[in-house]
Scaffold this active site. Structure first.
Site, mmCIF file in Angstrom:
data_model
loop_
_atom_site.group_PDB
_atom_site.id
_atom_site.type_symbol
_atom_site.label_atom_id
_atom_site.label_comp_id
_atom_site.label_asym_id
_atom_site.label_seq_id
_atom_site.Cartn_x
_atom_site.Cartn_y
_atom_site.Cartn_z
ATOM 1 N N THR A 139 0.816 -1.215 0.000
ATOM 2 C CA THR A 139 0.000 0.000 0.000
ATOM 3 C C THR A 139 0.854 1.271 0.000
ATOM 4 O O THR A 139 1.850 1.356 0.690
ATOM 5 C CB THR A 139 -0.894 0.002 1.251
ATOM 6 O OG1 THR A 139 -1.676 -1.192 1.214
ATOM 7 C CG2 THR A 139 -1.812 1.201 1.279
ATOM 8 N N GLY A 178 2.637 -2.912 8.451
ATOM 9 C CA GLY A 178 2.911 -3.174 9.860
ATOM 10 C C GLY A 178 4.363 -3.569 10.059
ATOM 11 O O GLY A 178 4.944 -4.252 9.227
ATOM 12 N N GLU A 421 -6.919 -5.897 3.744
ATOM 13 C CA GLU A 421 -7.090 -7.128 2.951
ATOM 14 C C GLU A 421 -8.314 -7.045 2.041
ATOM 15 O O GLU A 421 -9.024 -8.012 1.863
ATOM 16 C CB GLU A 421 -7.197 -8.362 3.858
ATOM 17 C CG GLU A 421 -6.020 -8.592 4.778
ATOM 18 C CD GLU A 421 -4.696 -8.773 4.052
ATOM 19 O OE1 GLU A 421 -4.728 -9.129 2.859
ATOM 20 O OE2 GLU A 421 -3.653 -8.505 4.665
#
Lengths: 661, 675
Positions: A139, A178, A421
């Site tokens: 992303t 993350g 997701e």
């Protein structure tokens, strides 16, 4: 134990232990799960201060400490089964995120699946040994869902046999991954590949981002934490900006596509293979929807049995708030939903493993349907659970708003699953695309199979569009199987309506895309109806597998409540399609209320059966022993504001003000 | 950030560096944004005053909200105290008074992040319940902040049901004192704002006992902390209740009392008093106090709750024209996400809702003023209606605003989840409103109780209050729409809402009666009907809001352009409500299946129409960038630059974390030789 909770437990009509076995997939698995949980719960190394009182940096540090500890302990205990690892970690972390989590999932899986053999030899050992900690950077700040829109570039330079990575704009900065901000020293970066002057689309590259040893960012790399979020305090979601950062040619993952030393590009084979991973991850989210909602229900229902308020009958003592019909109406349909989603999650996991077998034998025929179905179910369950968790919190009144209830944390940790997701609306539209395709197939005379086979019943009826509506209304509201039929009719009616509206837009000479956009509200409704049908069907199927009569009776009521409550919330669909009459709808409302009364005596036992340990629940309101008020007081005393008897702001601000005025 | 958004700079976008995607939206507005802003403010004069106040506040670095999202609970509390104290000075310096027009604009500009809100409730309760001597003694001290007060009613184990409160105040004739006690843990005062760390005094509600007899709940003033060193008074255990979902700037507190003696004069005695010999006396009616409570409840809606939905809409809609994703047509650039029908369906009905609720303010004020005048003349007839109306409206407004802010948050995808979007802050603050000042389900049931009484009055031919007068209208049978255009007629959809409200109330009342007639006790029958009664109360409130929106459009007849766009919003609000509750309109056949398809068609058409004015419609709310405090929602639309700059200020990027040295380094070390 609180006397109200004791009484609730004594009066249950079934043995919750048997239900726990069903949820775990067998008595042996329950035993083993508890054994593993005990390893953590009895280990002083895993004790820590209440996270609610820590700053973000402290929470991050605590999470890293536990991650490092878990790696060591899991190896020490020789725990290697994925379910067992999951149980172990869940007990350590509650539902909180693990900064190294993406290393174990996306980073390692991508290396395993997309590395050539030579690459596997190089990268996997240090990855397993955690000398490399990696994340998955896809992303970007300006681009999420639409992968083709990603802007990061990897330009091949044949003279040095290197790729030059660049973040050409602000919007192209990698954002959100993350573990990227502070933890990882490597990242799998998705970038547009340029070679020989041509763009070859998105490919994955292994990029070192921090110096091994000092952990300082490498020259050409700008990396950091994206700042505070709604939740995920312990996760260092990060940004990554690359300026002419060079990596060797071998750092492109080359199991499928390749770039030869001279810059020649070799195309990959089928891309359907990546479907498998997505199906797996979505099945995890469905499971997570079930568990998060179950935890919220456990807290709200236990608290509602301990909390007393107002009076039902003048002169009587204040009743448990769970005796109010409005409170039951808030909580019991959610309890039924938690069970329903649990069975959906188990079904998806089973199906994934079955299909993985097929894939390994080269049979990809079932993948498209499964891929489409899981997209919708991911969206359907996460939306429902998201709203349900908040209802549970609000059902606990003011105390639900305190962090000691655990509910704010469950909510903020769960809610991003509506976005990550695959954003839910986009997911619903993917399912819709499959539904419309199936409908078109049926219209042209072909039969379809699987969960959409009900569309076959529509064949030949486009001449008489009212046929569905004209069906005799034979729904029996006390028979789950009959309710499955009702949901099926609703789904087929809404799929048909969306397909017809889409066709009408196309007839107005709209482009395919424009027509699709102008029908998307209808399409999402159709997908939701389809998913709702699947959930009711799977819940009903599960009933036949329950042998114990007492458990069966309770679950039958829950299943009925799930189905009937869903109808009562969407009566318009059932009325408009003529599936139910006005009189039947009135009966449905009435029956829902009767079921609330029937479920009431078993409510606490039904949440006990989820078998969440207090540590995992993380809630003062949801404690198994129900000793809520004294423990709220104990908890509050630890608040950072209470560190000193007189807060420093008194001396800094209040006292000077009083002196001035 | 500060240099980008001084108020006043950005009223005309042409002169500023604005993201072209946002600027383009502003060029095509169908109406004058400035004119609509004036209407929303209640006149151009108000707009001028508001902007002047905002300019003063925002140009003062003492009020900066720059670090808000990075602060710990302790820091937020301290900042709130500091700003509140500073605001006092600033107001004094500017010549703004406590009852002047500026104060509410100060709150608006500061986003409500101030301490001592309950201090005002403390004062109001003394003004309402105290005798003249008590007012003369306490109010000057409170005005000067020589004491800081809180209002301690809710207990750990008791909220909604006041009679259930357990704190006791026992009168001792020999010493002429009350002894206050917290007899058990569930009786501890819990939640009052400003109590945990700030307050020196509290108005405490307790059960009054004289000579062993309980006289019910009364209010007492007591000192809880020393005025010298702020330490808790002997016998007082007081502290902060710990972290919450939001409101971390407020020190919600607990309070435990152990044999605290206070003089007889400290019971607030306007309406009931205890004489020296222990005689208990009631005098006058305390209903006027009740009215004050109602208005407190209502004021929060327009000063706190509804503005937060307006802000959430502003952020989400501006972001949705800056964010581009996927393609609508092959070959085109990626489309603005607001061009997707599904995104419009999420946000535009909320925009309509924001307007619908904003316009309710005038309606409620009219009711309140009329009621107030009557009550001053000892006429309490309008009180039940005012209570029912405000209860139901509080519940429906907080419920919709909370849900709406969450939709805005999720409509911004991943970035909505970042604290820097401002949306998590708005949502978590709104979420509290569903339970504070009356839990919503309880409030809906109070409205329902009033409606059931009104319906009974209709059946016996008695007069009923204006807000429920529609129950007297004759049933029109079937919806009179023939084409989808008919559903853009306020008389058509207004009537549909009226019909639904009447039918749902009728059903609930019939069921209630049937249960009672079949032998159920009244209270049990009531409990068995509560799900239906809540549904009926919601339908009633929904109708009131639609009806008022229709009337508002009507009143804009001298503002053709604005009337047109507001009418679209009114249509959208009404049709979205039908679309989202199809069953309630189809049931019993008032609207047919074919008509419902027309509703859907008209509803979807409206989305496309309002889409074109979406940005001007949120611009008209005229929030400064500082009060939005959102990286996604700023006026200039430079979303990504701002996100990047703000993220770099995060403490996680500045402090050296021990995590690497302590835990990660040992893991990494073995790799050095291998890579």
């Amino acid at each position: 134990m609180n006397k109200d909770l004791r009484r609730e437990r004594d009066s249950a009509s079934f043995n919750p232990e048997l239900l726990t076995h069903i949820l775990d997939g067998g008595a042996e698995r329950t035993r083993r799960r508890r054994e593993i949980e005990a390893l953590v719960l009895n280990d002083p190394d895993f004790q820590h201060e209440d996270l609610n009182f820590l700053s973000r940096s402290q929470r991050y540090e605590e999470a890293i400490r536990k991650s490092a500890l878990m790696v060591v302990k899991l190896r020490e205990y020789g725990i290697a089964d994925p379910d067992e690892i999951y149980w172990f970690k869940r007990t350590c972390q509650g539902s909180f995120a693990e900064p190294i989590g993406l290393h174990f999932s996306m980073f390692t899986n991508t290396l395993q699946n997309q590395c050539s053999l030579a690459q596997q030899d190089k990268w996997l050992p240090p990855t397993y040994g955690l000398q490399i900690i990696g994340t998955y950077a896809q992303t970007e700040m300006g681009h999420g869902t639409h992968l083709r829109g990603l802007e990061t570039t990897a330009t091949y330079d044949p003279t040095t046999q290197e790729f030059i990575l660049n973040s050409p704009t602000v919007t192209s900065i990698k954002w959100w991954p993350g573990g990227l901000g502070k933890t990882s020293n490597h990242a799998i970066v998705l970038a547009q590949l340029y070679t020989q002057g041509q763009c070859k689309g998105l490919h994955a590259f292994i990029v070192p981002i921090r110096q091994l040893g000092t952990h300082e960012p490498l020259p050409g790399i700008t990396v950091g934490d994206i700042g505070p979020k709604f939740g995920y305090d312990e996760m260092d979601n990060g940004y990554l900006k690359m300026d002419n950062f060079r990596i060797p040619r071998e750092n492109m993952l080359m199991k499928y596509a390749k770039v030869e030393p001279d810059g020649t590009y070799v195309k990959p084979v089928s891309d359907k293979l990546t479907y498998g991973t997505m199906v797996f991850i979505r099945s995890l989210i469905v499971g997570d929807s079930a568990r998060s909602l179950s935890r919220a229900c456990t807290i709200a229902i236990r608290y509602s049995s301990v909390r007393h308020q107002s009076e039902l009958k003048p002169g009587d003592p204040e009743p448990q708030i769970l005796d109010y019909q409005t409170q039951q109406y808030k909580l019991f349909p959610l309890l039924a939903t938690a069970y329903a989603f649990h069975f959906v999650g188990a079904y998806m996991k089973k199906t994934y493993h079955r299909i993985t077998g097929d894939i390994n034998q080269g049979d990809l025929s079932q993948l498209p349907e499964l891929h489409a179905l899981t997209a919708g179910l991911k969206a359907f369950t996460s939306w429902t659970a998201n709203a349900g968790i908040e209802e549970c919190r609000m059902a606990c009144g003011g105390h639900g708003y305190s962090r000691c209830s655990g509910l704010p944390d469950i909510y903020v940790t769960f809610t991003p699953s509506c976005t990550y997701e695959g954003e839910n609306t986009v997911m619903m539209l993917q399912t819709a695309r499959f539904l419309i395709k199936s409908y078109t197939q049926v219209s042209s005379g072909q039969l379809v199979s699987g969960m959409v086979s009900y569309l076959n019943d529509l064949s030949g009826q486009h001449i008489q569009p009212q046929q569905v509506a004209a069906r005799p209304t034979t729904v029996h509201i006390n028979d789950p199987a009959s309710l499955v039929e009702a949901y099926k009719l609703r789904a087929s009616r809404l799929v048909e309506a969306a397909a017809k509206n889409l066709k009408a837009e196309l007839n107005r000479r709209k482009s395919q895309e424009d027509a699709w956009n102008r029908t998307s509200v209808d399409l999402v409704r159709a997908s939701e109806a389809h998913c709702h049908y699947v959930v009711v069907k799977l819940f009903t199927t599960q009933l036949s597998e329950i042998n114990d009569a007492a458990v069966h009776a309770v679950m039958n009521n829950l299943c009925l409540l799930y189905a009937l409550y869903g109808i009562s919330k969407h009566t318009g669909d059932f009325l408009q399609a003529g599936i139910l009459t006005d009189a039947q709808v009135t009966q449905v409302y009435q029956r829902v209320k009767e079921l609330l009364t029937a479920i009431r005596p078993n409510a606490v036992a039904l949440v006990d059966a989820f078998d969440f340990h207090d540590n995992h629940l993380g809630s003062v309101l949801g404690r198994y022993d129900g000793n809520i008020y004294e423990n709220m007081f104990e908890w509050a005393k630890k608040s950072p504001l209470n560190k000193t008897e007189v807060h420093e702001s008194f001396h800094k601000h209040l006292k000077p003000m009083q002196a001035k005025l | 950030m500060a240099q980008w958004n001084r108020s006043g700079y950005f009223r005309s976008s042409g002169s500023r560096d604005v993201n072209p995607d946002l600027d383009g939206e502003r060029q095509t507005a169908s109406f004058s944004v400035e004119r609509l802003t004036a209407i929303l403010d209640g006149g151009a004069d108000n707009t001028r005053t508001r902007r002047a106040v905002e300019a003063v506040i925002h140009s003062d670095p003492g009020f900066s909200r720059e670090n808000q999202y990075f602060q710990s609970q302790n820091e937020r509390y301290e900042t709130a105290v500091r700003k509140s104290v500073y605001l006092k000075e600033k107001m004094h310096q500017m010549g703004w008074t406590e009852d002047g027009p500026e104060i509410k604009y100060c709150y608006r500009a500061l986003g409500g992040d101030l301490a001592f809100n309950v201090h005002r409730v403390f004062k109001n309760s003394i003004l309402a319940l105290g005798t003249d001597e008590q007012i003369a003694k306490w109010i000057p001290l409170a005005d000067k902040y020589h004491i800081i007060g809180t209002y301690a009613q809710t207990e750990l184990g008791h909220g909604t049901f006041l009679r259930g409160l357990e704190t006791t105040a026992i009168f001792d004739i020999s010493t002429q004192e009350f002894t206050l006690n917290t007899p058990k843990i569930s009786a501890m005062k819990w939640w009052p704002g400003d109590l945990g760390r700030s307050a020196t005094h509290a108005v405490v509600f307790a059960q009054l006992y004289i000579k062993g007899k309980c006289y019910g709940l009364h209010a007492f003033i007591l000192q809880i902390r020393s005025l010298h060193d702020h330490s808790p008074a002997p016998g007082v255990i007081v502290g902060d209740i710990g972290p919450k979902m939001n409101f971390e700037h407020i020190d919600n507190g607990y309070l435990m009392l152990q044999n605290i003696n206070i003089p007889r004069e400290n019971m607030l005695s306007r309406f009931s008093q205890v004489l020296p010999d222990g005689t208990y006396m009631k005098q006058g009616s305390d209903k006027i106090n009740y009215l004050t409570m109602i208005i407190t409840r209502v004021q929060i809606l327009w000063t706190e709750v509804i503005p937060m939905l307006l802000k959430a809409c502003t952020i989400a809609i501006r972001y949705s024209v800056v964010r581009r994703q996927s393609k609508l047509n092959p070959g085109d650039p990626e489309a603005k996400i607001l061009d997707y029908q599904t995104q419009q369906q999420k946000l535009l009905p909320l925009l309509a809702t924001a307007y619908a609720f904003h316009f309710m303010n005038a309606y409620v004020n009219e009711f309140y003023n009329k009621g107030y005048t009557e009550i001053k003349q000892e006429n309490f007839d309008s009180l039940p209606e005012l209570h029912a109306l405000t209860s139901g409206l509080k519940a429906i407004i907080t419920e919709y605003c909370t849900a709406g802010a969450e939709v805005c948050l999720r409509a911004c995808g991943g970035h909505g989840y970042s604290a820097l979007s401002g949306l998590p802050f708005l949502y978590t603050k709104l979420a509290a409103s569903c339970t504070y000042e009356g839990e919503n389900t309880v409030l809906f049931l109070q409205t329902a109780r009033f409606l059931v009484k009104c319906l009974a009055a209709v059946h016996s031919g008695q007069p009923i209050p204006p807000s429920a007068a529609y129950l007297y209208s004759v049933d029109s049978g079937k919806c009179q729409a023939w084409t989808k255009m008919d559903f853009l007629r306020p008389d058509i959809y207004g009537e549909a809402y009226r019909h639904r409200a009447t039918r749902l109330l009728g059903n609930a009342a019939t069921k209630l009666q049937a249960l009672v007639q079949s032998g159920a006790e009244q209270h049990e029958a009531w409990n068995q009907c509560t799900v239906q009664l809540v549904q009926a109360a919601k339908a009633h409130c929904h109708y009131i809001v639609v009806k008022n929106f229709i009337d508002t459009v009507e009143k804009l007849r001298n503002e053709a352009e604005i009337q047109k766009i507001v009418k679209h919003l009114c249509d959208l609000f009404a049709l979205h409500g039908i679309f989202s509750n199809t069953g309630e309109f189809l049931h019993a056949g008032y609207i047919s299946g074919d008509q419902m398809d027309m509703v859907t068609a008209s509803y979807l058409d409206l989305l496309a129409i309002i889409r074109n004015d979406a940005v001007p419609l949120v611009d008209a709310f005229d929030f400064t960038d500082e009060s939005l405090n959102s990286a996604l929602g700023s006026y200039d639309g430079h979303v990504y630059q701002r996100l990047y700059e703000w993220a770099q200020k995060s403490p996680t990027n500045q402090q050296v974390s021990q995590a690497y040295a302590s835990y990660l380094k040992p893991l990494f070390q073995n790799a050095l030789s291998k890579l």
